[in-house]
Design a protein around this motif. Sequence first.
Motif, mmCIF file in Angstrom:
data_model
loop_
_atom_site.group_PDB
_atom_site.id
_atom_site.type_symbol
_atom_site.label_atom_id
_atom_site.label_comp_id
_atom_site.label_asym_id
_atom_site.label_seq_id
_atom_site.Cartn_x
_atom_site.Cartn_y
_atom_site.Cartn_z
ATOM 1 N N THR A 1 0.829 -1.205 0.000
ATOM 2 C CA THR A 1 0.000 0.000 0.000
ATOM 3 C C THR A 1 0.861 1.251 0.000
ATOM 4 N N VAL A 2 1.831 1.263 0.897
ATOM 5 C CA VAL A 2 2.691 2.446 0.973
ATOM 6 C C VAL A 2 3.464 2.615 -0.325
ATOM 7 N N ALA A 3 3.914 1.502 -0.892
ATOM 8 C CA ALA A 3 4.685 1.588 -2.132
ATOM 9 C C ALA A 3 3.834 2.163 -3.257
ATOM 10 N N ILE A 4 2.565 1.757 -3.303
ATOM 11 C CA ILE A 4 1.707 2.279 -4.360
ATOM 12 C C ILE A 4 1.540 3.777 -4.208
ATOM 13 N N HIS A 5 1.278 4.226 -2.993
ATOM 14 C CA HIS A 5 1.137 5.670 -2.781
ATOM 15 C C HIS A 5 2.398 6.409 -3.172
ATOM 16 N N THR A 6 3.538 5.836 -2.812
ATOM 17 C CA THR A 6 4.805 6.488 -3.132
ATOM 18 C C THR A 6 4.987 6.587 -4.634
ATOM 19 N N ILE A 7 4.679 5.499 -5.328
ATOM 20 C CA ILE A 7 4.856 5.507 -6.778
ATOM 21 C C ILE A 7 3.915 6.522 -7.417
ATOM 22 N N LEU A 8 2.695 6.586 -6.919
ATOM 23 C CA LEU A 8 1.761 7.558 -7.485
ATOM 24 C C LEU A 8 2.281 8.973 -7.313
ATOM 25 N N TYR A 9 2.897 9.212 -6.163
ATOM 26 C CA TYR A 9 3.421 10.553 -5.928
ATOM 27 C C TYR A 9 4.613 10.831 -6.825
ATOM 28 N N GLU A 10 5.499 9.859 -6.885
ATOM 29 C CA GLU A 10 6.739 10.092 -7.612
ATOM 30 C C GLU A 10 6.497 10.270 -9.097
ATOM 31 N N ARG A 11 5.602 9.490 -9.633
ATOM 32 C CA ARG A 11 5.383 9.562 -11.078
ATOM 33 C C ARG A 11 4.308 10.567 -11.432
ATOM 34 N N ALA A 12 3.869 11.296 -10.429
ATOM 35 C CA ALA A 12 2.930 12.401 -10.640
ATOM 36 C C ALA A 12 1.664 11.946 -11.365
ATOM 37 N N ILE A 13 1.184 10.785 -10.992
ATOM 38 C CA ILE A 13 -0.068 10.316 -11.577
ATOM 39 C C ILE A 13 -1.204 11.220 -11.117
ATOM 40 N N TYR A 14 -1.122 11.615 -9.865
ATOM 41 C CA TYR A 14 -2.072 12.586 -9.342
ATOM 42 C C TYR A 14 -1.285 13.834 -8.954
ATOM 43 N N PRO A 15 -1.931 14.969 -8.903
ATOM 44 C CA PRO A 15 -1.188 16.200 -8.578
ATOM 45 C C PRO A 15 -0.570 16.129 -7.194
ATOM 46 N N PRO A 16 0.621 16.637 -7.046
ATOM 47 C CA PRO A 16 1.326 16.530 -5.760
ATOM 48 C C PRO A 16 0.573 17.165 -4.608
ATOM 49 N N THR A 17 -0.281 18.120 -4.905
ATOM 50 C CA THR A 17 -1.010 18.749 -3.810
ATOM 51 C C THR A 17 -2.037 17.821 -3.200
#
Lengths: 456, 221
Positions: B20-36
Amino acid sequence: MAQDYTEYLAINVLNEQQLVSYRSLSRALKVHSNLAKQMLYEFHRKQNAKKPGSVHATYLITGIRRAQSPAHTNGVHSQEDGDDTVMQSSPPLPSSFAPHHEEEAEEPVAVRSVLLVKEEHLEQAKATFDSVTGIHINSLQANGLSDVQSLTECNRKIVESYASEDPLQAWKQYGTIQNPNVKRRTQRKGPPPPARIAKDADAKMKPLAPTTKPTALEKQASKESKDSQESKPASKPSSAKATPEPSKKPAAVNRQGSDIFKSFAKGKTKPKKEDSQSSAEATAAATEPEDEAMGGFSEEEDDAEDGAADVDEVPKESEGKSKKEREADLQAMMDQEDEIMEDAAEAIPDKTAEEQDEGAIDKPDSQQAEEPAKDTVTMENGRRRGRRRVMKKKTVKDEDGYLVTKEEAAWESFSEDEPPPKKIEAAPAASTNKPAAGKKAAKAGQGNIMSFFSKK
Amino acid sequence: MSTEATTLRVIIAAFTDFLTVAIHTILYERAIYPPTSFLSARKYNLSVRQNRHPKVCEWINDAVSAVETELLKGVVGRVAIVIYTKDNHPVERFMLDVSRFPTVALADLDTPLERTAANGDRLPILPRIDMEEQFRATLSRLASCSSTLKPLPEGCVFNIAVELKQDGQPPLNHPQPWMPVQSAKGDAVGGQLQKKAVPVRSIAAGELLLECWIEEADGAS
C-alpha cells in the motif's frame, strides 16, 4: 584527507545514489561541519565541471526576507518559488523555519528566514531575500531531489548511527552550536567512581530547563558548588535514551556537598535503585536533618524548580512504579510552601535514605581514607554486637549563607538479633551485599565464621 | 506484535502494508495525481506520501486486499504496478517478486511457522526491525526513482497486476476483482515491453523474501 572526502562522496552520492547532507558527511569523516560544507561545495563544483548535471545540491539560505505582499501569502507559507510546489503544499515541511508572513500587512516586519531550496530554485530564492547572511550547501544527491522530505532520512540516520557519541565532547569536532553554560548532570550509580574530581569547577551553574534532556537527569541546585554536573545541549534532541547513559556515568564526580534536590530527582538508573533498596533500612533514621535543608532551599530555588519540574516528570516515567507516587509527592511539595515540604519530608524516609546513599557513593574516597574500612562485628549467643559505619547527614551553613548537607560516615554500635544489615557500601547490587557482609564478619570475628553461615 | 506467533497470514499482512505504501509512493513520484493531493505521513519511521482523495485510497485498499486474497492462496508469482499512457500502452512497471514466500497448505494459513538454522538455533520468522529497515530502504529508493526514470507523458494511468505462478489458477469467481489477461508470447502482463530493468532492492527479513525492480519501456510510447 582531501582524497577521503572525494572518495567518500563519489561512493555514496554517485555509486550508491544516496543523499548526503553536510551533517552526515561531518559525522562520517569526523570533521567540522563547516569543513563538510566546503567539501560538498568542492565536490559539487568538480563533478559538474566534469559532467554537468551529475550532482545536484540543495542549499540553505539564511537572511532577511523581503516583505511579502499579502497577495502572495497563502496562509501558512508564503510562496517563494512558483515552481516549487513541493515546498508549498505540506505544512510540516521544514522549508522555512521562521514564519515569513506577517499578519499586519501595513508595516513590513523584517523576518529572518532559513530557507531550504533545491539548486534549480536557488536564484529565485535568493531574489526573495533582502539580504543574505549565509548560504551553504545542505546536501548532495546524484539526481534531482523529487521529495524534500527525503532529506529527513539523513538526520534520522545520523541519530541512529552516531547515537553513541557524547555530544558534549563531539560538539567541538563537529561544530554543533553549544551553550557554554550547559553542564551535564551526574548519574548516580552503584559502584563509586574512583576519585573523580570535578572537571569544571564552575561555582554557579544555572540549570537550563528547556535544554535538559528528559531522561536520566537530576535537578541541580544552581548555587551548589557542584562539579561536572552537565545537562545535555539541545543540539541532539533525539538521542535521548542512548546517549546519556554511557557517557554520563563516567562523568559522575565527587561533589563537595550533596544537593538537596537530588533527593527529589528521579533520574536514577538501575544500579542506583538496588543501592537504595539496600540502604533503605539502615539509613531510615537520619531524615530529620534533611528538613531544614529542604526548607531552606525551597525559597531560593523557585525558578529552578519550575524548570526542573518538567525534567523530573519525564524521568518519572523511566523509573520504577514504586517511585512514582513518591515522585508525585515530591513534586507537589516543591511547588508549595516550606512547611509542607518539611512535613512531607518525613513521609518519604525512603527517598531521603536513597539520597544519603548517593551522597555516600559520591564521596567514597575521602570517607574511606579517613576511617577504617571494616566494621567490627562480634557474635555472641545469636546476638550481633559491634560497631558499624553509618552515613549521617550534617547540615552546615556555607560561606554564602547556603545550607549544605554533607554526608559523613559515623561509627555507631549496634546490637541486634538479625544478621547484620546490608552494608551501605558503594558495592553495586544486592547480590554482593550479603556475601560482602559475610566476608567482613569473617574477617572481624575469625572464630565465628561458621556460626555466621549456619544462620543462613 | 512480537508476541503473536508468526504465521503466513502475518507475513502476508506485513507485505500488503508495504505494498500500500509503495503504491502511494509511486503515485506521488510519477505524478499520476497532482502533488497537492498528497499529504505527508509516517510509516516505518520514514516520511512517506499518501494520497488524500478518498476514492483513490479506497481503490488502492480494495486492490491490495484482492492481492492479499491471491497471496493467501499461494499462487502469486509477482505483483506489478503498471503505468499506462493515455492509449493504454504500458510504459513502466514496478515489479515485486513474491514467489519466494513460504508456501503452506490452505489449512495451515494460521499455523505458526518455525525456522531453524543449520546449527539448530531457532531463527525469527519475521524480524520486525530488520523488516522495517529494509522496507525503509526500499521506499527511499522508490522515492528517489523518479529522478532516474524518464519523465512520463501527460495523463498516465496506473493499474495493479498479478502474475501467477506456473500452476496457478486464475481467480474467476463471481464478484470478479481481477481481469484475466492473456500473456502475449509467453511474456508477462503488460504486453511486451522493450524493457530496461532498474533494480531497486531485495528484501530478506526472515521468511519475507522479496525483490523489487523497475522495468521501463525503451521505445517511446
